[in-house]
Motif scaffolding. Structure first.
Motif, PDB file in Angstrom:
ATOM      1  N   GLN A   1      74.374  24.327 124.369  1.00 13.68           N
ATOM      2  CA  GLN A   1      75.769  24.118 124.169  1.00 13.68           C
ATOM      3  C   GLN A   1      76.565  23.482 125.090  1.00 13.68           C
ATOM      4  OE1 GLN A   1      76.976  25.666 121.388  1.00 13.68           O
ATOM      5  NE2 GLN A   1      74.660  26.528 121.107  1.00 13.68           N
ATOM      6  N   GLU A   2      77.816  23.050 124.799  1.00 18.23           N
ATOM      7  CA  GLU A   2      78.556  22.142 125.293  1.00 18.23           C
ATOM      8  C   GLU A   2      78.663  22.396 126.817  1.00 18.23           C
ATOM      9  OE1 GLU A   2      82.325  20.357 123.608  1.00 18.23           O
ATOM     10  OE2 GLU A   2      81.977  22.001 122.371  1.00 18.23           O
ATOM     11  N   GLY A   3      78.470  23.781 127.336  1.00 14.05           N
ATOM     12  CA  GLY A   3      78.637  23.886 128.631  1.00 14.05           C
ATOM     13  C   GLY A   3      77.383  23.653 129.445  1.00 14.05           C
ATOM     14  N   ALA A   4      76.429  23.361 128.761  1.00 15.71           N
ATOM     15  CA  ALA A   4      75.137  22.649 129.489  1.00 15.71           C
ATOM     16  C   ALA A   4      75.053  21.404 129.743  1.00 15.71           C
ATOM     17  CB  ALA A   4      73.882  22.982 128.568  1.00 15.71           C
ATOM     18  N   LEU A   5      76.333  20.564 129.270  1.00  9.58           N
ATOM     19  CA  LEU A   5      76.447  19.222 129.485  1.00  9.58           C
ATOM     20  C   LEU A   5      77.369  19.115 130.700  1.00  9.58           C
ATOM     21  CD1 LEU A   5      76.594  17.988 125.828  1.00  9.58           C
ATOM     22  CD2 LEU A   5      74.655  18.134 127.235  1.00  9.58           C
ATOM     23  N   ALA A   6      77.586  20.075 131.359  1.00 10.75           N
ATOM     24  CA  ALA A   6      78.740  19.946 132.446  1.00 10.75           C
ATOM     25  C   ALA A   6      78.178  18.549 133.454  1.00 10.75           C
ATOM     26  CB  ALA A   6      79.051  21.168 133.110  1.00 10.75           C
ATOM     27  N   GLY A   7      79.156  18.020 133.867  1.00 10.81           N
ATOM     28  CA  GLY A   7      78.849  16.906 134.851  1.00 10.81           C
ATOM     29  C   GLY A   7      78.330  15.683 134.098  1.00 10.81           C
ATOM     30  N   LEU A   8      78.063  15.706 132.709  1.00 10.29           N
ATOM     31  CA  LEU A   8      77.661  14.400 132.072  1.00 10.29           C
ATOM     32  C   LEU A   8      78.856  13.623 131.994  1.00 10.29           C
ATOM     33  CD1 LEU A   8      74.842  15.708 129.964  1.00 10.29           C
ATOM     34  CD2 LEU A   8      74.473  14.733 131.931  1.00 10.29           C
ATOM     35  N   SER A   9      78.567  12.235 131.531  1.00 14.34           N
ATOM     36  CA  SER A   9      79.643  11.530 131.047  1.00 14.34           C
ATOM     37  C   SER A   9      78.982  11.094 129.690  1.00 14.34           C
ATOM     38  CB  SER A   9      79.900  10.241 131.829  1.00 14.34           C
ATOM     39  OG  SER A   9      78.800   9.231 132.094  1.00 14.34           O
ATOM     40  N   GLY A  10      79.973  10.431 129.032  1.00 14.61           N
ATOM     41  CA  GLY A  10      79.568   9.607 127.609  1.00 14.61           C
ATOM     42  C   GLY A  10      79.932  10.605 126.499  1.00 14.61           C
ATOM     43  N   PRO A  11      79.706  10.162 125.212  1.00 18.38           N
ATOM     44  CA  PRO A  11      79.968  10.642 123.912  1.00 18.38           C
ATOM     45  C   PRO A  11      79.268  12.241 123.876  1.00 18.38           C
ATOM     46  CG  PRO A  11      79.220   8.511 123.428  1.00 18.38           C
ATOM     47  CD  PRO A  11      78.762   9.223 125.155  1.00 18.38           C
ATOM     48  N   ALA A  12      78.033  12.256 124.468  1.00 13.97           N
ATOM     49  CA  ALA A  12      77.587  13.915 124.620  1.00 13.97           C
ATOM     50  C   ALA A  12      78.471  14.755 125.188  1.00 13.97           C
ATOM     51  CB  ALA A  12      76.266  13.806 124.858  1.00 13.97           C
ATOM     52  N   ALA A  13      79.181  14.419 126.115  1.00 16.78           N
ATOM     53  CA  ALA A  13      79.862  15.371 127.056  1.00 16.78           C
ATOM     54  C   ALA A  13      81.216  15.274 126.683  1.00 16.78           C
ATOM     55  CB  ALA A  13      79.830  14.787 128.524  1.00 16.78           C
ATOM     56  N   GLY A  14      81.883  14.721 125.671  1.00 14.48           N
ATOM     57  CA  GLY A  14      82.884  14.675 125.136  1.00 14.48           C
ATOM     58  C   GLY A  14      84.128  14.070 125.834  1.00 14.48           C
ATOM     59  N   GLY A  15      83.520  13.177 126.963  1.00 18.96           N
ATOM     60  CA  GLY A  15      84.506  12.466 127.537  1.00 18.96           C
ATOM     61  C   GLY A  15      84.297  11.085 127.597  1.00 18.96           C
ATOM     62  N   PRO A  16      85.050  10.235 128.374  1.00 21.21           N
ATOM     63  CA  PRO A  16      84.750   8.619 128.307  1.00 21.21           C
ATOM     64  C   PRO A  16      83.368   8.415 128.767  1.00 21.21           C
ATOM     65  CG  PRO A  16      86.089   9.306 130.210  1.00 21.21           C
ATOM     66  CD  PRO A  16      85.610  10.609 129.479  1.00 21.21           C
ATOM     67  N   SER A  17      83.041   7.359 128.217  1.00 19.72           N
ATOM     68  CA  SER A  17      81.694   6.901 128.172  1.00 19.72           C
ATOM     69  C   SER A  17      81.731   5.828 129.167  1.00 19.72           C
ATOM     70  CB  SER A  17      80.851   6.331 126.773  1.00 19.72           C
ATOM     71  OG  SER A  17      81.851   5.363 126.742  1.00 19.72           O
TER      72      SER A  17
ATOM     73  N   LEU B   1      71.502  12.526 129.380  1.00 18.76           N
ATOM     74  CA  LEU B   1      70.968  13.761 129.571  1.00 18.76           C
ATOM     75  C   LEU B   1      69.934  13.924 130.675  1.00 18.76           C
ATOM     76  CD1 LEU B   1      70.126  14.697 125.926  1.00 18.76           C
ATOM     77  CD2 LEU B   1      72.131  15.297 127.068  1.00 18.76           C
ATOM     78  N   HIS B   2      69.186  13.051 131.151  1.00 18.56           N
ATOM     79  CA  HIS B   2      68.490  13.157 132.216  1.00 18.56           C
ATOM     80  C   HIS B   2      67.935  11.886 132.614  1.00 18.56           C
ATOM     81  CE1 HIS B   2      65.234  13.343 129.098  1.00 18.56           C
ATOM     82  NE2 HIS B   2      64.433  12.826 130.035  1.00 18.56           N
ATOM     83  N   GLU B   3      67.468  11.901 134.100  1.00 17.38           N
ATOM     84  CA  GLU B   3      67.250  10.488 134.656  1.00 17.38           C
ATOM     85  C   GLU B   3      65.864  10.105 134.046  1.00 17.38           C
ATOM     86  OE1 GLU B   3      69.085   8.841 137.085  1.00 17.38           O
ATOM     87  OE2 GLU B   3      70.650  10.186 136.764  1.00 17.38           O
ATOM     88  N   GLY B   4      65.640   8.804 134.054  1.00 20.15           N
ATOM     89  CA  GLY B   4      64.206   8.304 133.609  1.00 20.15           C
ATOM     90  C   GLY B   4      64.371   6.743 134.010  1.00 20.15           C
ATOM     91  N   ALA B   5      63.288   6.096 133.775  1.00 18.40           N
ATOM     92  CA  ALA B   5      62.967   4.693 134.219  1.00 18.40           C
ATOM     93  C   ALA B   5      63.815   3.810 133.596  1.00 18.40           C
ATOM     94  CB  ALA B   5      61.437   4.511 133.666  1.00 18.40           C
ATOM     95  N   PRO B   6      64.134   2.858 134.072  1.00 19.43           N
ATOM     96  CA  PRO B   6      64.985   1.467 133.481  1.00 19.43           C
ATOM     97  C   PRO B   6      64.735   1.331 131.751  1.00 19.43           C
ATOM     98  CG  PRO B   6      64.568   0.975 135.348  1.00 19.43           C
ATOM     99  CD  PRO B   6      63.580   2.101 135.398  1.00 19.43           C
ATOM    100  N   THR B   7      63.503   1.795 131.723  1.00 20.87           N
ATOM    101  CA  THR B   7      63.093   1.649 130.146  1.00 20.87           C
ATOM    102  C   THR B   7      63.173   3.024 129.350  1.00 20.87           C
ATOM    103  OG1 THR B   7      60.838   1.635 130.843  1.00 20.87           O
ATOM    104  CG2 THR B   7      61.839  -0.367 130.721  1.00 20.87           C
ATOM    105  N   HIS B   8      63.641   3.902 129.987  1.00 18.03           N
ATOM    106  CA  HIS B   8      63.916   5.337 129.437  1.00 18.03           C
ATOM    107  C   HIS B   8      65.174   5.337 128.648  1.00 18.03           C
ATOM    108  CE1 HIS B   8      63.379   9.722 128.855  1.00 18.03           C
ATOM    109  NE2 HIS B   8      64.754   9.821 129.303  1.00 18.03           N
ATOM    110  N   TRP B   9      65.155   5.943 127.301  1.00 16.40           N
ATOM    111  CA  TRP B   9      66.616   6.176 126.763  1.00 16.40           C
ATOM    112  C   TRP B   9      66.685   7.547 126.021  1.00 16.40           C
ATOM    113  CZ3 TRP B   9      64.126   1.642 126.523  1.00 16.40           C
ATOM    114  CH2 TRP B   9      64.860   0.461 126.817  1.00 16.40           C
ATOM    115  N   ASP B  10      67.756   8.362 126.259  1.00 21.74           N
ATOM    116  CA  ASP B  10      68.087   9.542 125.479  1.00 21.74           C
ATOM    117  C   ASP B  10      68.678   9.081 124.370  1.00 21.74           C
ATOM    118  OD1 ASP B  10      66.917  11.164 127.732  1.00 21.74           O
ATOM    119  OD2 ASP B  10      68.919  10.793 128.651  1.00 21.74           O
ATOM    120  N   ILE B  11      68.485   9.557 123.007  1.00 20.59           N
ATOM    121  CA  ILE B  11      68.954   9.301 121.938  1.00 20.59           C
ATOM    122  C   ILE B  11      69.460  10.725 121.041  1.00 20.59           C
ATOM    123  CG2 ILE B  11      68.603   7.906 119.812  1.00 20.59           C
ATOM    124  CD1 ILE B  11      66.138   6.465 121.015  1.00 20.59           C
ATOM    125  N   GLY B  12      70.635  10.468 120.739  1.00 17.86           N
ATOM    126  CA  GLY B  12      71.024  11.532 119.900  1.00 17.86           C
ATOM    127  C   GLY B  12      71.480  11.153 118.461  1.00 17.86           C
TER     128      GLY B  12
END
Length: 152
Positions: A16-32, A82-93
């Motif tokens: 749920q949205e609460g699990a995204l606390a501390g994140l920025s960007g569209p997934a967190a509902g804040g400015p990206s 959503l989580h850290e990764g290598a520079p060639t890692h992307w989280d996609i929604g």
């Protein structure tokens, strides 16, 4: 917004949205955050892969703010943090309709080799991207062409 993690082709765990606390960007509902050059390149690769299989989706797409948006039908493919990764890692929604409360399916992909962004986009379009194409177009043909164009 509900976030679903994909793994091995199935939905694993709703978040749920609460699990995204501390994140920025569209997934967190804040400015990206401003897109990094690698993000912009990767979005263009996703746009290209989608366009090869479903040209009608690419024609209506708007690219910007770390997302591809279908202006007539409301689908969205977005880059998430959503989580850290290598520079060639992307989280996609992705979601089929850009409306509050609609579920977003999230996955991640990592590219490697001489063109990691291209490989990562091909991997995504052949896996959870194939599911996106089938659902947004209503056609299994798009899903099967996603796998056939770039067999892994």
């Amino acid at each position: 917004m509900s976030i679903f993690w994909l793994g091995c082709g199935r939905v694993l765990e709703p978040r749920q949205e609460g699990a995204l606390a501390g994140l920025s960007g569209p997934a967190a509902g804040g400015p990206s955050a401003p897109p990094q050059p690698a993000d912009a390149e990767f979005l263009l690769r996703l746009y290209h892969e989608i366009g090869m299989r479903a040209p009608e989706l690419a024609r209506e797409a708007i690219v910007g703010d770390r997302m591809l948006f279908g202006r007539h039908t409301g689908w969205v493919v977005m880059l998430l943090d959503l989580h850290e990764g290598a520079p060639t890692h992307w989280d996609i929604g992705w979601t089929l309709k850009a409306k509050k409360g609609r579920p977003t399916v999230a996955d991640c992909v990592t590219g490697f080799g001489s063109d990691p962004a291209a490989l990562a986009a091909q991997l995504w379009i052949s896996t959870s991207g194939a599911c996106f194409l089938e659902l947004v177009t209503g056609s299994a043909t798009a899903r099967f062409s996603a796998v056939a164009v770039h067999p892994l």
